[in-house]
Design a protein around this motif. Structure first.
Motif, PDB file in Angstrom:
ATOM      1  N   UNK A 240       0.865  -1.178   0.000  1.00 53.35           N
ATOM      2  CA  UNK A 240       0.000   0.000   0.000  1.00 53.35           C
ATOM      3  C   UNK A 240       0.904   1.231   0.000  1.00 53.35           C
ATOM      4  N   UNK A 241       0.816   2.023  -1.041  1.00 54.30           N
ATOM      5  CA  UNK A 241       1.761   3.121  -1.269  1.00 54.30           C
ATOM      6  C   UNK A 241       1.219   4.417  -0.677  1.00 54.30           C
ATOM      7  N   UNK A 242       1.819   4.882   0.383  1.00 51.62           N
ATOM      8  CA  UNK A 242       1.282   6.017   1.117  1.00 51.62           C
ATOM      9  C   UNK A 242       1.748   7.369   0.588  1.00 51.62           C
ATOM     10  N   UNK A 243       3.025   7.497   0.337  1.00 52.88           N
ATOM     11  CA  UNK A 243       3.564   8.819   0.013  1.00 52.88           C
ATOM     12  C   UNK A 243       3.690   9.063  -1.484  1.00 52.88           C
ATOM     13  N   UNK A 244       3.639   8.006  -2.285  1.00 51.09           N
ATOM     14  CA  UNK A 244       3.968   8.124  -3.710  1.00 51.09           C
ATOM     15  C   UNK A 244       3.097   9.126  -4.455  1.00 51.09           C
ATOM     16  N   UNK A 245       1.812   9.165  -4.134  1.00 52.82           N
ATOM     17  CA  UNK A 245       0.911  10.053  -4.865  1.00 52.82           C
ATOM     18  C   UNK A 245       1.214  11.527  -4.613  1.00 52.82           C
ATOM     19  N   UNK A 246       1.964  11.832  -3.536  1.00 54.76           N
ATOM     20  CA  UNK A 246       2.299  13.216  -3.211  1.00 54.76           C
ATOM     21  C   UNK A 246       3.637  13.643  -3.816  1.00 54.76           C
ATOM     22  N   UNK A 247       4.334  12.720  -4.463  1.00 54.36           N
ATOM     23  CA  UNK A 247       5.674  13.008  -4.967  1.00 54.36           C
ATOM     24  C   UNK A 247       5.641  13.491  -6.409  1.00 54.36           C
ATOM     25  N   UNK A 276      -0.494  -3.405  -6.205  1.00 53.81           N
ATOM     26  CA  UNK A 276      -0.013  -2.052  -5.928  1.00 53.81           C
ATOM     27  C   UNK A 276      -1.204  -1.166  -5.601  1.00 53.81           C
ATOM     28  N   UNK A 277      -1.344  -0.864  -4.333  1.00 50.06           N
ATOM     29  CA  UNK A 277      -2.455  -0.023  -3.893  1.00 50.06           C
ATOM     30  C   UNK A 277      -1.999   1.430  -3.998  1.00 50.06           C
ATOM     31  N   UNK A 278      -2.332   2.067  -5.137  1.00 51.17           N
ATOM     32  CA  UNK A 278      -1.791   3.392  -5.438  1.00 51.17           C
ATOM     33  C   UNK A 278      -2.203   4.454  -4.426  1.00 51.17           C
ATOM     34  N   UNK A 279      -3.389   4.345  -3.844  1.00 48.76           N
ATOM     35  CA  UNK A 279      -3.887   5.321  -2.865  1.00 48.76           C
ATOM     36  C   UNK A 279      -3.863   6.747  -3.411  1.00 48.76           C
ATOM     37  N   UNK A 280      -4.421   6.911  -4.600  1.00 45.99           N
ATOM     38  CA  UNK A 280      -4.477   8.231  -5.209  1.00 45.99           C
ATOM     39  C   UNK A 280      -3.941   8.189  -6.632  1.00 45.99           C
ATOM     40  N   UNK A 281      -3.931   9.339  -7.300  1.00 44.76           N
ATOM     41  CA  UNK A 281      -3.470   9.377  -8.702  1.00 44.76           C
ATOM     42  C   UNK A 281      -1.971   9.133  -8.837  1.00 44.76           C
ATOM     43  N   UNK A 282      -1.631   8.341  -9.849  1.00 45.47           N
ATOM     44  CA  UNK A 282      -0.230   8.048 -10.175  1.00 45.47           C
ATOM     45  C   UNK A 282       0.094   8.449 -11.613  1.00 45.47           C
ATOM     46  N   UNK A 283      -0.723   9.277 -12.211  1.00 45.82           N
ATOM     47  CA  UNK A 283      -0.531   9.623 -13.613  1.00 45.82           C
ATOM     48  C   UNK A 283       0.876  10.144 -13.867  1.00 45.82           C
ATOM     49  N   UNK A 284       1.411  10.911 -12.928  1.00 44.81           N
ATOM     50  CA  UNK A 284       2.737  11.497 -13.115  1.00 44.81           C
ATOM     51  C   UNK A 284       3.849  10.457 -13.117  1.00 44.81           C
ATOM     52  N   UNK A 301      -6.584   1.597  -8.936  1.00 47.54           N
ATOM     53  CA  UNK A 301      -6.524   2.820  -9.726  1.00 47.54           C
ATOM     54  C   UNK A 301      -7.600   3.808  -9.272  1.00 47.54           C
ATOM     55  N   UNK A 302      -7.224   5.080  -9.213  1.00 49.70           N
ATOM     56  CA  UNK A 302      -8.151   6.144  -8.865  1.00 49.70           C
ATOM     57  C   UNK A 302      -9.326   6.148  -9.841  1.00 49.70           C
ATOM     58  N   UNK A 303     -10.577   6.276  -9.351  1.00 54.44           N
ATOM     59  CA  UNK A 303     -11.751   6.229 -10.238  1.00 54.44           C
ATOM     60  C   UNK A 303     -11.711   7.239 -11.372  1.00 54.44           C
ATOM     61  N   UNK A 304     -11.070   8.389 -11.132  1.00 54.11           N
ATOM     62  CA  UNK A 304     -11.000   9.416 -12.159  1.00 54.11           C
ATOM     63  C   UNK A 304     -10.061   9.054 -13.302  1.00 54.11           C
ATOM     64  N   UNK A 359     -11.189   2.383  -2.698  1.00 57.86           N
ATOM     65  CA  UNK A 359     -10.545   2.310  -1.388  1.00 57.86           C
ATOM     66  C   UNK A 359     -11.355   1.398  -0.470  1.00 57.86           C
ATOM     67  N   UNK A 360     -10.814   1.131   0.707  1.00 52.39           N
ATOM     68  CA  UNK A 360     -11.466   0.231   1.630  1.00 52.39           C
ATOM     69  C   UNK A 360     -12.614   0.883   2.385  1.00 52.39           C
ATOM     70  N   UNK A 361     -13.563   0.065   2.827  1.00 50.94           N
ATOM     71  CA  UNK A 361     -14.696   0.551   3.627  1.00 50.94           C
ATOM     72  C   UNK A 361     -14.289   0.547   5.096  1.00 50.94           C
ATOM     73  N   UNK A 362     -14.259   1.721   5.694  1.00 51.56           N
ATOM     74  CA  UNK A 362     -13.741   1.858   7.055  1.00 51.56           C
ATOM     75  C   UNK A 362     -14.778   2.322   8.070  1.00 51.56           C
ATOM     76  N   UNK A 363     -15.558   3.343   7.717  1.00 48.77           N
ATOM     77  CA  UNK A 363     -16.459   3.970   8.678  1.00 48.77           C
ATOM     78  C   UNK A 363     -17.882   3.437   8.552  1.00 48.77           C
TER      79      UNK A 363
END
Length: 385
Positions: A240-247, A276-284, A301-304, A359-363
């Motif tokens: 599960x990739x936490x920081x990658x989408x912010x880089x 690979x759980x992208x946890x957000x956009x990885x287009x870049x 993959x992000x739904x968008x 994403x996962x169902x949490x709440x």
């Protein structure tokens, strides 16, 4: 295990294997991402499960049965939370809704401690980070600290012995869990548990050489999780990739890509896939993903970007996602089924697609359970090749 359940289990596993190998199975598989949402649906609180493994198995089995799933991403909860709470750790905590488990972001290493960390990261973890994160380890009574540490190790061993959820899924409802071994990325854990998010993002720009050296110092410990000999093709490994989408592309290529590429190729060469759980956009980062072996990952993959990922990697890499969680919470069944049709039309042709949330169902109120059931029913009955 009953013969009909075994047959159902085998059929579901085959559905995932065919899909991940970029072929068309009998129909599009449906992946469950039910996590702590399951607890609220059964009328319990997180704390009710901390020492009750059989109740946990019952709750998660119920939350996945009758929803037309072919497999589950993960199942169960982290029982080390219990001992962590007892020892005064603030790393994880139960949210005010009494169900969702949350991670508290914090920095446990100061900016002037890089050299000490790099010289001996394991000693730094033991002498500094563990003490700063766990209140019980801050006692002056050395004997008491060792006893608490022993309790922590005993609890970890007990969890391995008593984990019932995976076997329960297979024996009770014939449902496979698609992931097994988790391979954490050193940079994700560095920002999660060592420096924190904001300091890590700052350090990559102000002291990049120190960050690179710190990651190099801890990487050998994470490399041990990469399979070095043939393994079963299923279940798959997961990261599960936490920081990658912010880089930025440049920071990703320098700090994240080398270990990620090594992990994917190691799993592929051993005969399995990497989820690979992208946890957000990885287009870049897509230009680098072109270098991965064909059919080596199963990407969340992000739904968008479902359409963009399909155009770029259709026929090369498998992926899942496409159903926005917010729709299944607020929209009608008809509207959600219409969304499912659109996603299937885009993603399903040629194989390689798994229907799921982003994403996962949490709440407790993440989705409407009845709507979820009907949408999955539609996909199970109509997404046939």
């Amino acid at each position: 295990m009953a013969e009909d359940l075994q047959k159902r289990y085998d059929e579901r596993v085959e559905r995932f294997l065919v899909t991940a190998n970029m072929n068309e199975p009998d129909r599009v598989p449906i992946l469950s991402q039910v996590q702590t949402w399951a607890i609220s649906q059964a009328g319990y609180k997180f704390e009710d499960l901390l020492e009750n493994y059989e109740l946990e198995a019952q709750i998660y089995t119920k939350a996945n049965d009758g929803y037309y799933y072919d497999g589950c991403f993960i199942a169960g909860i982290n029982h080390l939370v219990n001992i962590g709470i007892e020892l005064g750790s603030h790393t994880f905590f139960i949210s005010p809704n009494a169900v969702t488990l949350q991670h508290k972001e914090s920095s446990s290493m100061k900016e002037d401690e890089y050299d000490e960390f790099i010289a001996d990261p394991m000693r730094f973890f033991a002498d500094k980070i563990a003490v700063r994160k766990v209140k019980a380890f801050q006692q002056d009574d050395e004997e008491a600290v060792y006893k608490d540490l022993e309790r922590l190790f005993d609890k970890a061993a007990q969890i391995r012995q008593l984990a019932l959820v995976g076997p329960a899924f297979r024996e009770r409802i014939g449902l496979p869990i698609v992931t097994s071994v988790s391979i954490a990325h050193p940079m994700d854990n560095f920002f999660d548990f060592v420096r924190g998010f904001i300091p890590t993002m700052t350090d990559m720009r102000r002291r990049p050489e120190k960050v690179a050296a710190a990651l190099n110092a801890i990487t050998p410990f994470y490399e041990r999780s990469i399979p070095s000999s043939p393994v079963a093709p299923f279940p798959w490994t997961v990261d599960t990739h936490h920081i990658a989408t912010f880089l930025t592309k440049e920071l990703f290529e320098r700090f994240y890509w080398p270990f990620y590429q090594k992990t994917v190729e190691g799993c592929f060469n051993a005969g399995t896939k990497m989820v690979s759980y992208f946890e957000g956009p990885w287009v870049q980062h897509y230009d680098l993903l072109d270098d991965l072996p064909k059919a080596s990952i199963v990407a969340a993959v992000d739904p968008q970007d479902i359409e963009g990922f399909k155009k770029r990697f259709g026929g090369k890499q498998a992926f899942f996602g496409g159903l926005p969680m917010s729709m299944v919470k607020y929209n009608s069944v008809a509207e959600c089924i219409e969304q499912a049709k659109k996603v299937l039309d885009i993603a399903a042709p040629g194989g390689g697609y798994i229907f799921s949330f982003e994403q996962g169902l949490l709440s407790p109120n993440d989705v409407n359970a009845d709507t979820l059931r009907e949408v999955n029913r539609y996909v199970a009955e109509n997404a046939v090749y």
